[in-house]
Motif scaffolding. Structure first.
Motif, PDB file in Angstrom:
ATOM      1  N   ALA A 104      51.143  30.413  62.768  1.00  0.00           N
ATOM      2  CA  ALA A 104      50.547  30.670  61.448  1.00  0.00           C
ATOM      3  C   ALA A 104      49.358  29.728  61.208  1.00  0.00           C
ATOM      4  O   ALA A 104      48.319  30.149  60.684  1.00  0.00           O
ATOM      5  CB  ALA A 104      51.598  30.484  60.360  1.00  0.00           C
ATOM      6  N   LEU A 105      49.509  28.460  61.618  1.00  0.00           N
ATOM      7  CA  LEU A 105      48.401  27.521  61.393  1.00  0.00           C
ATOM      8  C   LEU A 105      47.209  27.848  62.290  1.00  0.00           C
ATOM      9  O   LEU A 105      46.056  27.738  61.862  1.00  0.00           O
ATOM     10  CB  LEU A 105      48.874  26.083  61.613  1.00  0.00           C
ATOM     11  CG  LEU A 105      49.834  25.562  60.536  1.00  0.00           C
ATOM     12  CD1 LEU A 105      50.296  24.148  60.866  1.00  0.00           C
ATOM     13  CD2 LEU A 105      49.189  25.577  59.156  1.00  0.00           C
ATOM     14  N   ASN A 107      46.452  30.842  63.385  1.00  0.00           N
ATOM     15  CA  ASN A 107      45.842  32.047  62.817  1.00  0.00           C
ATOM     16  C   ASN A 107      45.023  31.708  61.579  1.00  0.00           C
ATOM     17  O   ASN A 107      43.948  32.275  61.358  1.00  0.00           O
ATOM     18  CB  ASN A 107      46.916  33.095  62.495  1.00  0.00           C
ATOM     19  CG  ASN A 107      47.397  33.800  63.747  1.00  0.00           C
ATOM     20  OD1 ASN A 107      46.638  33.953  64.713  1.00  0.00           O
ATOM     21  ND2 ASN A 107      48.651  34.202  63.768  1.00  0.00           N
ATOM     22  N   ARG A 108      45.500  30.751  60.797  1.00  0.00           N
ATOM     23  CA  ARG A 108      44.740  30.346  59.602  1.00  0.00           C
ATOM     24  C   ARG A 108      43.430  29.659  60.002  1.00  0.00           C
ATOM     25  O   ARG A 108      42.397  29.831  59.375  1.00  0.00           O
ATOM     26  CB  ARG A 108      45.582  29.409  58.745  1.00  0.00           C
ATOM     27  CG  ARG A 108      44.902  29.098  57.417  1.00  0.00           C
ATOM     28  CD  ARG A 108      45.574  27.969  56.716  1.00  0.00           C
ATOM     29  NE  ARG A 108      46.825  28.396  56.095  1.00  0.00           N
ATOM     30  CZ  ARG A 108      47.719  27.540  55.609  1.00  0.00           C
ATOM     31  NH1 ARG A 108      47.526  26.238  55.699  1.00  0.00           N
ATOM     32  NH2 ARG A 108      48.811  27.980  55.034  1.00  0.00           N
ATOM     33  N   LYS A 109      43.520  28.871  61.100  1.00  0.00           N
ATOM     34  CA  LYS A 109      42.315  28.198  61.610  1.00  0.00           C
ATOM     35  C   LYS A 109      41.296  29.258  62.075  1.00  0.00           C
ATOM     36  O   LYS A 109      40.094  29.119  61.876  1.00  0.00           O
ATOM     37  CB  LYS A 109      42.740  27.282  62.772  1.00  0.00           C
ATOM     38  CG  LYS A 109      41.635  26.611  63.496  1.00  0.00           C
ATOM     39  CD  LYS A 109      41.132  25.411  62.733  1.00  0.00           C
ATOM     40  CE  LYS A 109      39.907  24.810  63.392  1.00  0.00           C
ATOM     41  NZ  LYS A 109      39.030  24.136  62.435  1.00  0.00           N
ATOM     42  N   LYS A 112      40.601  31.993  57.848  1.00  0.00           N
ATOM     43  CA  LYS A 112      41.264  31.383  56.693  1.00  0.00           C
ATOM     44  C   LYS A 112      41.571  32.383  55.569  1.00  0.00           C
ATOM     45  O   LYS A 112      42.274  32.051  54.616  1.00  0.00           O
ATOM     46  CB  LYS A 112      40.459  30.188  56.161  1.00  0.00           C
ATOM     47  CG  LYS A 112      39.102  30.555  55.606  1.00  0.00           C
ATOM     48  CD  LYS A 112      38.434  29.297  55.073  1.00  0.00           C
ATOM     49  CE  LYS A 112      37.004  29.463  54.620  1.00  0.00           C
ATOM     50  NZ  LYS A 112      36.456  30.770  54.352  1.00  0.00           N
ATOM     51  N   ASN A 113      41.055  33.591  55.699  1.00  0.00           N
ATOM     52  CA  ASN A 113      41.307  34.577  54.637  1.00  0.00           C
ATOM     53  C   ASN A 113      42.623  35.341  54.819  1.00  0.00           C
ATOM     54  O   ASN A 113      43.018  36.106  53.955  1.00  0.00           O
ATOM     55  CB  ASN A 113      40.170  35.606  54.597  1.00  0.00           C
ATOM     56  CG  ASN A 113      38.869  34.929  54.245  1.00  0.00           C
ATOM     57  OD1 ASN A 113      38.842  34.094  53.342  1.00  0.00           O
ATOM     58  ND2 ASN A 113      37.809  35.242  54.975  1.00  0.00           N
ATOM     59  N   GLN A 115      46.611  35.436  55.236  1.00  0.00           N
ATOM     60  CA  GLN A 115      47.824  34.659  54.982  1.00  0.00           C
ATOM     61  C   GLN A 115      48.961  35.176  55.855  1.00  0.00           C
ATOM     62  O   GLN A 115      49.035  36.372  56.134  1.00  0.00           O
ATOM     63  CB  GLN A 115      48.252  34.792  53.512  1.00  0.00           C
ATOM     64  CG  GLN A 115      47.191  34.390  52.519  1.00  0.00           C
ATOM     65  CD  GLN A 115      46.764  32.937  52.687  1.00  0.00           C
ATOM     66  OE1 GLN A 115      47.591  32.073  52.969  1.00  0.00           O
ATOM     67  NE2 GLN A 115      45.472  32.675  52.531  1.00  0.00           N
ATOM     68  N   THR A 116      49.854  34.251  56.246  1.00  0.00           N
ATOM     69  CA  THR A 116      51.075  34.687  56.946  1.00  0.00           C
ATOM     70  C   THR A 116      52.237  34.609  55.963  1.00  0.00           C
ATOM     71  O   THR A 116      52.423  33.598  55.286  1.00  0.00           O
ATOM     72  CB  THR A 116      51.365  33.802  58.171  1.00  0.00           C
ATOM     73  OG1 THR A 116      50.242  33.849  59.042  1.00  0.00           O
ATOM     74  CG2 THR A 116      52.593  34.291  58.923  1.00  0.00           C
TER      75      THR A 116
END
Ligand code: COA
Length: 165
Positions: A104-105, A107-109, A112-113, A115-116
């Motif tokens: 999840a982190l 993918n956020r990196k 950033k738009n 959310q998991t």
């Protein structure tokens, strides 16, 4: 009103009742879901992509607001191409957490738009995974009630033709 769309990605080799439990829970939060088979994973699946798509489509036939698809490449790219808001993942036990947290982190990196969203699998399904189902089926164990009947039959077919577990 804008519709909330989430992508539920995985290998689904094969889909289990635990996965379906997450789909049904997800539909309470999102207007639409895309259940997406990731074809470039590091695993060596038993079932081909077409077979996995067929089993998912069969399992989700008649369930409104769910589509089944497959893709390769980066998950976040697929999610944004689909115009989705979120990635849906299921958590079974604490042991899932570390890997899911890392993914999840990352993918956020990467985007950033997006959310998991994590949902807890129903207690009944907490001990199952696709691998454990395949192992049981391969040695002749009964997987009734843990996977859809259609998947149960496909597993029997697959292992009926092969002696290698
Ligand atoms: N019920 C039962 N089993 C479940 C479950 C549930 N609710 N949720 C997960 N599982 C099981 C799966 O059956 C699977 O079992 P297996 O390991 O025995 O095959 C295992 O838990 C892992 O789940 P899965 O959803 O298949 O995850 P994965 O680790 O194979 O998939 C991807 C991870 C494919 C989503 C991830 O690698 C990905 O996004 N890849 C695309 C490339 C990318 O973008 N990489 C960067 C991301 S950091």
């Amino acid at each position: 009103m804008p519709q909330k769309l989430a992508v539920y990605p995985g290998t689904f080799d094969p889909v289990t009742n635990g996965h379906l439990d997450i789909v049904h829970r997800g539909l309470r939060l999102f207007d639409r879901l895309i259940v997406a088979i990731v074809t470039n994973g590091s695993k060596h699946p038993l079932f081909t992509v077409d077979e996995r798509l067929d089993m998912l489509r069969h399992a989700l036939k008649g369930v409104p607001n769910v589509e089944v698809d497959s893709f390769d490449g980066l998950l976040v790219d697929y999610v944004s191409q689909q115009g989705a808001d979120a990635i849906l993942r299921g958590l079974r036990a604490v042991s899932d957490f570390e890997y899911e947290f890392q993914m999840a982190l990352m993918n956020r990196k990467l985007n950033k738009n997006i959310q998991t969203v994590f949902l807890m699998t129903g207690l009944r399904w907490i001990f199952i995974s696709s691998s454990i189902i395949k192992e049981a089926a391969c040695f002749g164990g009964d997987t009734t009630g843990l996977v859809p009947e259609y998947v149960h039959d496909r597993l029997k077919e697959k292992y009926g033709r092969s002696t290698a577990c």
